[in-house]
Structures are given as C-alpha cells and as structure tokens.
Design an enzyme around this catalytic site. Sequence first.
Site, PDB file in Angstrom:
ATOM      1  N   SER A 246       0.833  -1.191   0.000  1.00 50.34           N
ATOM      2  CA  SER A 246       0.000   0.000   0.000  1.00 50.34           C
ATOM      3  C   SER A 246       0.878   1.255   0.000  1.00 50.34           C
ATOM      4  O   SER A 246       1.722   1.421  -0.873  1.00 50.34           O
ATOM      5  CB  SER A 246      -0.949  -0.045   1.197  1.00 50.34           C
ATOM      6  OG  SER A 246      -1.977   0.904   1.091  1.00 50.34           O
ATOM      7  N   ASP A 478      -8.816  -4.129  -6.233  1.00 45.17           N
ATOM      8  CA  ASP A 478      -8.308  -3.558  -4.984  1.00 45.17           C
ATOM      9  C   ASP A 478      -9.072  -2.269  -4.697  1.00 45.17           C
ATOM     10  O   ASP A 478      -9.126  -1.372  -5.536  1.00 45.17           O
ATOM     11  CB  ASP A 478      -6.812  -3.261  -5.118  1.00 45.17           C
ATOM     12  CG  ASP A 478      -6.147  -2.894  -3.802  1.00 45.17           C
ATOM     13  OD1 ASP A 478      -6.737  -2.093  -3.042  1.00 45.17           O
ATOM     14  OD2 ASP A 478      -5.049  -3.393  -3.540  1.00 45.17           O
ATOM     15  N   HIS A 506      -7.340  -5.852  -0.722  1.00 46.56           N
ATOM     16  CA  HIS A 506      -6.240  -4.891  -0.774  1.00 46.56           C
ATOM     17  C   HIS A 506      -4.924  -5.627  -0.601  1.00 46.56           C
ATOM     18  O   HIS A 506      -4.683  -6.244   0.436  1.00 46.56           O
ATOM     19  CB  HIS A 506      -6.432  -3.872   0.341  1.00 46.56           C
ATOM     20  CG  HIS A 506      -5.415  -2.775   0.367  1.00 46.56           C
ATOM     21  ND1 HIS A 506      -4.897  -2.193  -0.774  1.00 46.56           N
ATOM     22  CD2 HIS A 506      -4.803  -2.141   1.405  1.00 46.56           C
ATOM     23  CE1 HIS A 506      -4.033  -1.261  -0.447  1.00 46.56           C
ATOM     24  NE2 HIS A 506      -3.950  -1.212   0.864  1.00 46.56           N
TER      25      HIS A 506
END
Length: 537
Positions: A246, A478, A506
């Site tokens: 991320s 995602d 995610h």
Amino acid sequence: MHTRPSLPSPRRTRGARPRATARLTAGLLTAAALLVSACSPGSSTTSAGDTAEAALAALPRSTPSALSSYYTQRLRWRSCGTPGFQCATMTAPLDYGKPGAGDVRLAVARKKATGTGRPIGSLLVNPGGPGGSAVDYLQSYAGVGYPADVRARYDMVAVDPRGVARSEPVECLDGRQMDTYTQTDMTPDDQQERNALVAADKTFDESCGAHSARLLRNVSTVEAARDMDILRAVLGDQKLNYVGASYGTFLGATYAGLFPDRVGRMVLDGAMDPSIDARTLNLDQTSGFETAFQAFAKDCVRRSDCPLGGRGTTPAQVGDHLKAFFREVDAHPIATGDADGRKLGEALATTGVIAAMYDQAEWEQLREALTSAMKEHDGAGLLALSDSYYERDASGRYSNLMMANAAVNCLDLPPAFTGPEEVERALPAFEKASPVFGDYLAWAALSCTYWPVRATGSAHRIEAKGAAPIVVVGTTRDPATPYRWAQSLSHQLSSARLLTYVGDGHTAYGRGSTCIDTAINTYLLNGTPPSIGKRCS
C-alpha cells in the site's frame, strides 16, 4: 494511504492486512479515513502544470560528509520482550538540509535469519499507512508469518518511519477528542453541518501543529526513504531488499528513485501512483471502493443472510438500501452498548463498511454487523469495525495512526481542495465514481486543507533508472489502491515487472494465492522476477 486516515476517516490509505493476522496488524493504517488524500511523492517543487513531466531525481552516489556519522553509527541491539526479536534505536537528521540542527530517533526491530545456509541479507518490510507501525507488523506477522524459506535466508527488519508509533510519534488529539472527531458528520446537509465539518478539520490540524511542531516539517516520504538508506548502511547491506504494501509501495518507489544503484530485491504490493495529484488520488480511490462494494453486493445477494436484499436484487439496489440505512442513522443514531456512550451515526457506520472492503474475508462480519444494525438497531458490530480501522482500543485510546497519516499525507502533496466550495463543485464527479461512498469521500478529502505546514512535495513520476528489477503487484479489484495505479507505476519504473492478481481485496502477497506467493518468494530467494505479463487468480 489514506488518509482521515484513508485509511482513517476513510480519509487515507492503509496498509496490507494479511488474512492470517489480526485486523490491527495489517498495516493500518492502511493503511485513515479511507482515502489517500495525500499519499504521494516527495521533494519536487514543480507546479501542478509541470508534474506530468517531472521525475524524482536520484541523489549523488557518494554520501555527503555531513551525513557520515549517521551512516557509520552502530546499533545497540537489545531484547524487545518478544521472543526471537531484537530492538534498537537509530539516529537520523531531523532535517537533511541541516544535518547539525537536530536529530530524530527511530525505532528498529529485527529477527535474525533462522536458516543454517548462506544468508541473503536484510529484508526490510513496511505495511503501509502512512502511519502503520512497521515494528508491530514485523513482530506480529512478517517475522513469524512470512514463508519459512524467506525467513531462513533473510534477517527480517522493520523501522517505524519518523512520526510513527515508536519513532517520535506525531501527537494531536486525545482519546475523547478523537471520539468526537471520528463522529463528525461527513455528509453535511446544510450550512451549519458544513461549518461543523470545517471546524472539526481545523481543530484536528491545529492540534497537530500545537503538539508536534518540531516534527511536522520533516516527516515526508522522501525523508523516510533517506532514513531507510541509513538503516541499510548500518545493517551492513550493500543493497536494500524490501517488501512494501500500500503506502509502503510509495515509500519503496521513492527509495528506488533516490538511490537506484542501491536497490536489491524490491516488491511493491498494492501499488500507488506517484504521478497524480491529491484530488485525482481521492477520486480514483473512491472508484476503487465502489468496485469493491459492487463485488460485495453481488456476493451478498446470493446469500440467505444478506441484510441488503435477496436473490434478484441488483448491486445498484443493494447500494440504495445501504444509502437509505446511512440516512436513517444520520437522522437517528442507534445504540452500540459502548462504555463511553457512543452511538452509531452515519460517519462511524460508513467507516465500518469501508473498513470491511479491504478484505473479502471480512464480508461475513460486515453482513452480520449490518443485520444487527438494520434489523435489531444494535450498532455494536459496525462500531467494532470502525474502531479497528481507527486503531481505537477498548479503553478509548487511539494509536497515532491517524495523526501520522495526516502529517505525512499533508506534507507530501498539496491539498485536494482549497475549501468547502471546491468540494461542493466536485461532488458530482465523486458521486458518479461511487454512488454509495462518493459524497462521504469527497468531504473526507478536505482534511489537509487547513494543515499548519505547507506541503513540500508534489506529484511526479519515479523512474529509478539503473535499478535492479522491481516487482510491482496489483490486484484487479483492490479498493484502496486501484489496479491502474500498479499499471502506471510499473510503466514509470524503468526496471519494473508487473505481477497481476485477478481478484478482490487490498494487496495480494500472503493472502491465499499460491500463484502470487510462489512468484514473489522465487524472486526474493533467487532474484528471478515473474515473467512479463504474469497474471494469477
């Protein structure tokens, strides 16, 4: 990533949350309100009109003499209190432009390689955020949950970035003040509610300025990446081996842009796109959450316990039912049984739903929470999802996730909006991107507008010319880091290899795909990147 955090008021982007770990480990972040309101790159000062051509420039290969004492420091390792792990404190300059003007102390942890064969070196991990504790992530997941073959060959290492958790954390509001802030109505219906939202953002931002003035100008992603190079050197590694999820992908890509010749084996999972501005980031992420919600809705209506409709109900109708529920709790918040008397209003309810979009393994919990709230007027389940998202414990204490998230995001990019009038004008675009979450996430993007420190970064490309092969991982559905971001980053990085996971959730590594895990493990252990165009499902 996001930012209130976007992963906070869904205002930011939070980090990876491996399925095998507890909700809080995965990188919350993650990982603030759920948008990335400002999770982009760093040190460029080009104007908005020039960012399409701007690229992050590499630093000189030689270490400046003014930094030599930092690069040659020796870490004093001690027991962390967690079996098998050691901890130390590393020193870095508070301001790299003025190395003698003060230092920042950074918390470092490691677990030595467990194998008897030849070690590869250190593997630095970061779960995202910005604001997620890498040390917590290492001790609770990466240091024990990464594949045994990887842990056998690498010293597993983490550093909490400056301003995060154990590394001189940014401080803003106390627990009760945070409770008030997270319950602020994020979809104002009139001028009075709009004024209250603006006042809440100003209070939060001004409090951060009052309590953390020393840090706020020096917690950018560029500075955190330069800290990682000091850590690489003091660990004795010639190259940096790294897995970032991320926001951790932006941190890793920034490192590669600054130090391309020092890149070892680097995995960027759930990739961010450093070339787009804050408003575009927020709008893209809004679309991402809508995509995730559509997948949830299609799955929900096939199940007998779906509280938002049965067989034959369309995803659009599911969204309408959820929006109607949000309007109901906006007008009449429901009880939660919370010891501090909090009720479930629209803000906490929306955050709870968005939190479950990060991982399809949480859809069952979301269905149960919505059933209790909609049919039994019990908001405890959605409140629990929201609290885990914000990292609030049962005693009412919050981690500094949201504070650090805002501090980094608001320094890395100029704000998405200059004021509420701009939000009003942008609402149609956000509501088109997500009929369910668009208005909420548009107003969430106002969070950096009143930040007490001017942004030092701007959007730009990262090319990292000359770097060793870098694996960029993207998941097609995602919610927090849309797949097109991974595609964009892989095109920017000169040595990138895109690895695609066709699925939900995610990030992809360590989430159940043997294909993804095998490709990444092979790269980490042998240095062989996935084949061009490789896709897994």
